[in-house]
Design a protein around this motif. Structure first.
Motif, mmCIF file in Angstrom:
data_model
loop_
_atom_site.group_PDB
_atom_site.id
_atom_site.type_symbol
_atom_site.label_atom_id
_atom_site.label_comp_id
_atom_site.label_asym_id
_atom_site.label_seq_id
_atom_site.Cartn_x
_atom_site.Cartn_y
_atom_site.Cartn_z
ATOM 1 N N GLY A 53 0.787 -1.233 0.000
ATOM 2 C CA GLY A 53 0.000 0.000 0.000
ATOM 3 C C GLY A 53 0.813 1.273 0.000
ATOM 4 O O GLY A 53 0.256 2.372 -0.075
ATOM 5 N N ARG A 54 2.154 1.170 0.042
ATOM 6 C CA ARG A 54 2.996 2.364 0.042
ATOM 7 C C ARG A 54 3.144 2.896 -1.376
ATOM 8 O O ARG A 54 3.353 2.134 -2.316
ATOM 9 N N ASP A 55 3.063 4.225 -1.514
ATOM 10 C CA ASP A 55 3.187 4.871 -2.817
ATOM 11 C C ASP A 55 4.614 5.333 -3.056
ATOM 12 O O ASP A 55 5.351 5.673 -2.121
ATOM 13 N N ILE A 97 6.292 -2.669 -9.384
ATOM 14 C CA ILE A 97 5.666 -3.133 -10.626
ATOM 15 C C ILE A 97 5.687 -4.659 -10.697
ATOM 16 O O ILE A 97 4.719 -5.285 -11.137
ATOM 17 N N ARG A 98 6.763 -5.266 -10.251
ATOM 18 C CA ARG A 98 6.824 -6.733 -10.184
ATOM 19 C C ARG A 98 5.670 -7.280 -9.338
ATOM 20 O O ARG A 98 5.056 -8.289 -9.677
ATOM 21 N N ASP A 99 5.398 -6.589 -8.230
ATOM 22 C CA ASP A 99 4.383 -7.066 -7.289
ATOM 23 C C ASP A 99 2.958 -6.838 -7.780
ATOM 24 O O ASP A 99 2.078 -7.662 -7.553
ATOM 25 N N THR A 100 2.729 -5.691 -8.439
ATOM 26 C CA THR A 100 1.352 -5.295 -8.747
ATOM 27 C C THR A 100 0.990 -5.353 -10.224
ATOM 28 O O THR A 100 -0.186 -5.414 -10.573
ATOM 29 N N GLY A 101 1.996 -5.260 -11.114
ATOM 30 C CA GLY A 101 1.735 -5.332 -12.542
ATOM 31 C C GLY A 101 1.213 -4.061 -13.177
ATOM 32 O O GLY A 101 0.772 -4.089 -14.325
ATOM 33 N N VAL A 102 1.286 -2.923 -12.467
ATOM 34 C CA VAL A 102 0.794 -1.659 -13.029
ATOM 35 C C VAL A 102 1.709 -0.510 -12.637
ATOM 36 O O VAL A 102 2.419 -0.564 -11.629
ATOM 37 N N PHE A 103 1.658 0.576 -13.440
ATOM 38 C CA PHE A 103 2.415 1.786 -13.124
ATOM 39 C C PHE A 103 1.857 2.952 -13.925
ATOM 40 O O PHE A 103 1.192 2.755 -14.949
ATOM 41 N N ALA A 104 2.126 4.154 -13.452
ATOM 42 C CA ALA A 104 1.663 5.376 -14.120
ATOM 43 C C ALA A 104 2.863 6.218 -14.507
ATOM 44 O O ALA A 104 3.728 6.504 -13.672
ATOM 45 N N ILE A 105 2.918 6.615 -15.786
ATOM 46 C CA ILE A 105 3.994 7.487 -16.264
ATOM 47 C C ILE A 105 3.445 8.893 -16.404
ATOM 48 O O ILE A 105 2.559 9.154 -17.221
ATOM 49 N N ASN A 106 3.973 9.791 -15.598
ATOM 50 C CA ASN A 106 3.581 11.201 -15.633
ATOM 51 C C ASN A 106 4.587 11.981 -16.472
ATOM 52 O O ASN A 106 5.796 11.791 -16.339
ATOM 53 N N VAL A 107 4.089 12.856 -17.339
ATOM 54 C CA VAL A 107 4.950 13.721 -18.139
ATOM 55 C C VAL A 107 5.476 14.846 -17.249
ATOM 56 O O VAL A 107 4.729 15.414 -16.442
ATOM 57 N N LEU A 125 6.797 13.923 0.224
ATOM 58 C CA LEU A 125 8.116 14.540 0.408
ATOM 59 C C LEU A 125 8.266 15.788 -0.454
ATOM 60 O O LEU A 125 8.808 16.809 -0.006
ATOM 61 N N ALA A 126 7.790 15.725 -1.713
ATOM 62 C CA ALA A 126 7.936 16.845 -2.644
ATOM 63 C C ALA A 126 6.761 17.813 -2.591
ATOM 64 O O ALA A 126 6.756 18.811 -3.311
ATOM 65 N N GLY A 127 5.766 17.526 -1.752
ATOM 66 C CA GLY A 127 4.606 18.404 -1.650
ATOM 67 C C GLY A 127 3.719 18.365 -2.876
ATOM 68 O O GLY A 127 3.106 19.377 -3.241
ATOM 69 N N LEU A 128 3.633 17.191 -3.511
ATOM 70 C CA LEU A 128 2.838 17.044 -4.728
ATOM 71 C C LEU A 128 1.453 16.509 -4.412
ATOM 72 O O LEU A 128 1.303 15.578 -3.608
ATOM 73 N N GLU A 129 0.451 17.061 -5.084
ATOM 74 C CA GLU A 129 -0.899 16.532 -4.939
ATOM 75 C C GLU A 129 -1.011 15.231 -5.707
ATOM 76 O O GLU A 129 -0.613 15.135 -6.867
ATOM 77 N N LYS A 130 -1.560 14.234 -5.049
ATOM 78 C CA LYS A 130 -1.697 12.903 -5.611
ATOM 79 C C LYS A 130 -3.129 12.709 -6.107
ATOM 80 O O LYS A 130 -4.080 13.190 -5.485
ATOM 81 N N ALA A 131 -3.294 12.000 -7.213
ATOM 82 C CA ALA A 131 -4.621 11.664 -7.718
ATOM 83 C C ALA A 131 -4.663 10.169 -7.999
ATOM 84 O O ALA A 131 -3.635 9.539 -8.238
ATOM 85 N N ALA A 132 -5.870 9.612 -7.974
ATOM 86 C CA ALA A 132 -6.040 8.195 -8.288
ATOM 87 C C ALA A 132 -6.092 8.005 -9.793
ATOM 88 O O ALA A 132 -6.621 8.847 -10.522
ATOM 89 N N CYS A 133 -5.532 6.904 -10.266
ATOM 90 C CA CYS A 133 -5.681 6.549 -11.669
ATOM 91 C C CYS A 133 -7.098 6.025 -11.901
ATOM 92 O O CYS A 133 -7.811 5.673 -10.957
ATOM 93 N N SER A 134 -7.498 5.945 -13.159
ATOM 94 C CA SER A 134 -8.857 5.533 -13.501
ATOM 95 C C SER A 134 -8.985 4.051 -13.801
ATOM 96 O O SER A 134 -10.043 3.461 -13.575
ATOM 97 N N THR A 135 -7.911 3.419 -14.320
ATOM 98 C CA THR A 135 -8.009 2.021 -14.736
ATOM 99 C C THR A 135 -7.122 1.090 -13.918
ATOM 100 O O THR A 135 -7.221 -0.128 -14.057
ATOM 101 N N ILE A 136 -6.230 1.637 -13.084
ATOM 102 C CA ILE A 136 -5.300 0.820 -12.306
ATOM 103 C C ILE A 136 -5.238 1.344 -10.875
ATOM 104 O O ILE A 136 -5.545 2.513 -10.613
ATOM 105 N N ASP A 137 -4.825 0.504 -9.941
ATOM 106 C CA ASP A 137 -4.678 0.896 -8.545
ATOM 107 C C ASP A 137 -3.279 1.462 -8.350
ATOM 108 O O ASP A 137 -2.342 0.748 -7.994
ATOM 109 N N CYS A 138 -3.178 2.758 -8.612
ATOM 110 C CA CYS A 138 -1.857 3.380 -8.668
ATOM 111 C C CYS A 138 -2.023 4.897 -8.532
ATOM 112 O O CYS A 138 -3.022 5.452 -8.998
ATOM 113 N N PRO A 139 -1.076 5.596 -7.907
ATOM 114 C CA PRO A 139 -1.161 7.049 -7.817
ATOM 115 C C PRO A 139 -0.578 7.725 -9.051
ATOM 116 O O PRO A 139 0.290 7.175 -9.730
#
Length: 201
Positions: free
Chosen positions: A35-37, A76-86, A111-125
């Motif tokens: 559950g850690r991001d 990614i090995r554990d969950t099979g998903v990831f999000a690439i942010n530009v 740590l960086a003070g970034l707002e996190k959002a949920a992805c729409s198709t995967i369980d990933c920030p």
């Protein structure tokens, strides 16, 4: 000058990653099975296919608390998903903050003070407000020669685009100024764009 990498280059710094430039930056959001991001930038990154859309990135080092790799690949090995942010030029400093070798229990979004959002198709920030985010499903991880060298391939199954980056039906990079990695500690920003027609257009 000519050198064989196996024999060394004799320069104060390795010129290889300064030759293959500019490189786009994949700011990769993952969530571990615990559950850690995690959020980290990778500049060995690119798109590799249109149909279906696919991307790749390479991880080339390891952390003591992850064994043979880093947090992103381990998650990614554990969950099979990831999000690439530009990454846009305006986010250069916060992106750099997330590049540190932080402990696995550190949430780089916080740590960086970034707002996190949920992805729409995967369980990933994902990074809220990024110019674009590609939601990816792992297709394969390839082990390369050398210690801790892995290439991760993923199919893009969801795409977020910031509304202000869509102009006349096109995703317009001049609206956010993409950040690119050069060699050493150097970066570049895209501020000028031009078009070329192909011979068969």
């Amino acid at each position: 000058m000519f050198y064989r990498p196996e024999n060394g280059h004799g320069l104060p710094h390795n010129p290889f990653n300064a030759i293959v430039t500019p490189r786009p930056i994949a700011w990769i959001g993952t969530r571990g099975s615990d559950g850690r991001d995690n959020l980290a930038p990778y500049s060995f990154f690119n798109a590799v296919a249109y149909e279906p859309p696919q991307v790749m990135f390479a991880s080339t080092s390891a952390k003591e608390d992850r064994g043979d790799t880093k947090d992103s690949v381990a998650n990614i090995r554990d969950t099979g998903v990831f999000a690439i942010n530009v990454v846009e030029y305006a986010a250069r400093d916060v992106m750099n903050t997330t590049s540190g070798s932080w402990d696995r229990d550190v949430d780089e979004f916080a740590l960086a003070g970034l707002e996190k959002a949920a992805c729409s198709t995967i369980d990933c920030p994902r990074v809220s407000g990024a110019p674009a985010t590609l939601e990816c499903k792992l297709t394969q991880i390839v082990t390369l020669p050398g210690a801790a060298n892995f290439v991760v391939f993923g199919e893009v199954i969801g795409v977020h685009m910031r509304d202000d980056c869509i102009v006349d039906g096109r995703f317009d990079v001049t609206r956010y100024q993409p950040l690119a990695r050069m060699g050493y500690r150097d970066y570049a920003v895209v501020r000028e764009v031009f078009s070329l027609n192909r011979p068969d257009d």
